[in-house]
Design an enzyme around this catalytic site. Structure first.
Site, PDB file in Angstrom:
ATOM      1  N   LYS A  77     -16.508  16.372  -9.688  1.00  0.00           N
ATOM      2  CA  LYS A  77     -16.565  14.924  -9.920  1.00  0.00           C
ATOM      3  C   LYS A  77     -15.442  14.232  -9.155  1.00  0.00           C
ATOM      4  CE  LYS A  77     -16.779  11.514 -13.699  1.00  0.00           C
ATOM      5  NZ  LYS A  77     -16.711  11.314 -15.162  1.00  0.00           N
ATOM      6  N   SER A 152     -20.597   8.929 -17.223  1.00  0.00           N
ATOM      7  CA  SER A 152     -20.239   8.612 -15.861  1.00  0.00           C
ATOM      8  C   SER A 152     -20.352   9.792 -14.897  1.00  0.00           C
ATOM      9  CB  SER A 152     -18.808   8.075 -15.823  1.00  0.00           C
ATOM     10  OG  SER A 152     -17.891   9.068 -16.236  1.00  0.00           O
ATOM     11  N   SER A 176     -19.164  11.290 -21.154  1.00  0.00           N
ATOM     12  CA  SER A 176     -19.521  11.332 -19.739  1.00  0.00           C
ATOM     13  C   SER A 176     -19.906  12.692 -19.167  1.00  0.00           C
ATOM     14  CB  SER A 176     -18.386  10.756 -18.898  1.00  0.00           C
ATOM     15  OG  SER A 176     -18.498   9.369 -18.859  1.00  0.00           O
TER      16      SER A 176
HETATM   17  N1  GLN Z   1     -19.829   5.546 -21.281  1.00  0.00           N
HETATM   18  C1  GLN Z   1     -18.548   5.518 -21.887  1.00  0.00           C
HETATM   19  C2  GLN Z   1     -17.724   4.437 -21.245  1.00  0.00           C
HETATM   20  O1  GLN Z   1     -18.240   3.736 -20.469  1.00  0.00           O
HETATM   21  C3  GLN Z   1     -17.877   6.858 -21.746  1.00  0.00           C
HETATM   22  C4  GLN Z   1     -17.439   7.105 -20.368  1.00  0.00           C
HETATM   23  C5  GLN Z   1     -16.728   8.431 -20.207  1.00  0.00           C
HETATM   24  O2  GLN Z   1     -16.869   9.330 -21.027  1.00  0.00           O
HETATM   25  N2  GLN Z   1     -15.925   8.520 -19.170  1.00  0.00           N
HETATM   26  O3  GLN Z   1     -16.587   4.265 -21.506  1.00  0.00           O
END
Ligand code: GLN
Length: 483
Positions: A77, A152, A176
């Protein structure tokens, strides 16, 4: 050659010298070339570096020096710092940032002999649930190219699901890793907070962030977790606790295990097909010998509010470093204050700005007690609720997401609808406990993920539940056909 090799299958073939890492790597680079125009999983493809690493791996293997990940092609990532390789966080702010050092996980993976194919697309600074917040492009779900892969870590999940890499790393602050794993029908684990070093992980919300594996099956998840876990002096929140061999916990039955089904996770608005798939999966867990009971975690409904105060607060502090002076994008044509302002205005996308504003507000004098402090208190209540339930149960089982993957564009104008995608995964980060999402079926051809949650440092327990279920089903063997 197949593009569905797991880590353990590739390892066997490499060890028996049936294939070389260079052959394997070329094969994945070809696959990337073929499907990438459709999936768009990568921000950067590091073909040359990959072949160099593959040659080194082959050299080591020839000398009999082979570890479980030696010569295995992986995607990382783009939030994990890779020395000498552009690390963008899918943000204009870091579009040309080349880290001078490796994250701890990269030091470990490099020592283990992996082959890095490239950096995976994501929501900007890991803020989002669909990869639509990437400043560059949206990644497409290989099960239906019109749908989001989740986020994400969408690029990391797609790279594995679409056969563009054997495995990948993601990061998880509120879901994410698990949510995109569920949306793409792969295995994704958020380890216990402190299990994996965050050194070199570009910070979003430091008290919630963890790096974790995305893989095709549970055995691979255990293998990758073995490689990245452990204490690191450079991350004071990493825990000095021995790392077991996680593959040892993989057993095909669940005799003697007690599983809780928290009723609050079957939320209103959950798709019927998803709830049914999870109910069917739970029956399978019973057949495998587990005792299953409904439990209650009554403060679950507050997790979303707690998360959207704590995560933006920490983000607003973490992201203040992007001022155009130290590194990253820099606007230079104005006065000092104009430059700082313009750097942020041009460098950050709308979701990142929204989070910074939310966080700055929650932390400001006069509001701090009412918002931030209150959220921290509720966080403790949620944590204690988990502790209490884990006195009686080995693990909890829930859906990973309330819905199957949604259409690209469907939620971009409605941040609240987007935030609700993580309703089942956020509480786990708030409590710091580990959670894994595994493939648990399909609704109209779209993947459903099942989440298994354990107490702190009980990765072995949740892997055992995941493995037993996987052995009794074949969801993980189904691969998308990319049209
Ligand atoms: N979707 C959640 C957010 O937007 C979690 C994102 C994540 O785990 N990095 O904060």
């Amino acid at each position: 050659m197949s593009t569905d090799y797991t880590i353990h299958e590739a390892h066997r073939l490499l060890k028996e010298k049936q294939i070389s890492s260079v052959e394997l790597t070329n094969h994945y680079l070809d696959r990337i070339k073929n499907v990438e125009p459709k999936t768009k999983a990568f921000t950067t493809i590091t073909g040359e570096l990959a072949l160099e690493q593959a040659k080194t791996a082959d050299g080591a293997i020839a000398k009999g020096d082979i570890q479980p990940l030696t010569g295995v092609p992986i995607a990382i990532k783009d939030v994990v710092c890779t020395k000498g390789v552009r690390t963008t966080c899918s943000s204009k702010m870091l579009e040309n940032f080349v880290p001078p050092y490796d994250a701890m996980v990269m030091e470990k993976l490099n020592a283990a002999g992996v082959v890095m194919l490239g950096k995976a697309n994501m929501d900007e600074f890991a803020m989002g649930s669909s990869t639509e917040n990437s400043a560059f492009f949206t990644t497409h779900n290989p099960w239906d190219l019109d749908r989001v892969p989740g986020g994400s870590s969408g690029g990391s999940a797609v790279a594995v699901a679409a056969g563009e890499a054997i495995c990948s790393l993601g990061s998880d602050t509120g879901g994410s890793i698990r949510q995109p794993a569920g949306f793409c029908s792969v295995v994704g684990m958020k380890p216990t907070y402190g299990r994996v070093s965050r050194y070199g992980l570009i910070a979003f919300a430091s008290s919630l962030d963890q790096i974790g594996p995305l893989t095709q099956d549970v055995t691979d998840c255990a293998l990758l977790l073995n490689a990245i876990s452990g204490h690191d002096e450079r991350d004071s929140t990493s825990v000095p606790r021995p790392v077991p061999d996680y593959t040892r916990s993989l057993k095909p039955d669940l005799k003697g295990m007690k599983l809780g089904i928290p009723k609050e996770y079957f939320v209103e608005g959950m798709q019927k097909g998803v709830a049914e798939a999870i109910q069917t999966a739970i029956k399978k867990l019973q057949e495998l010998g587990a005792v299953v009971e409904e439990v209650s975690l009554p403060h679950t409904p507050y997790a979303l509010a707690v998360y959207y105060i704590i995560a933006p607060s920490e983000a607003s502090a973490n992201l203040s470093r992007y001022d155009g002076v130290k590194y990253g994008y820099s606007y230079k044509d104005g006065t000092m204050w104009e430059n700082i302002e313009k750097t942020r205005e041009n460098g950050f996308g709308p979701e990142v700005k929204r989070r910074i504003m939310l966080g700055t507000y929650a932390l400001s004098a006069g509001f701090y007690d009412a918002w931030y402090l209150k959220a921290q208190k509720v966080r403790t209540i949620i944590l204690r609720e988990f502790d209490a339930v884990f006195e009686k149960y080995d693990a909890l089982v829930t859906p990973t997401s309330p819905t199957v993957p949604f259409k690209i564009g469907e939620r971009t104008d409605d941040p609240l609808a987007m935030y609700l995608s993580d309703i089942c995964t956020l509480p786990i980060n708030i409590a710091g406990v580990p959670g894994v999402s595994i493939p648990a079926g399909f609704v109209d051809g779209l993947p459903v993920g099942m989440q298994i949650i354990g107490k702190h440092f009980a990765e072995e327990t949740i892997l055992r539940v995941a493995y037993a279920y996987e052995q009794a089903t074949d969801w993980h063997k189904q691969k998308p056909e990319i049209s």
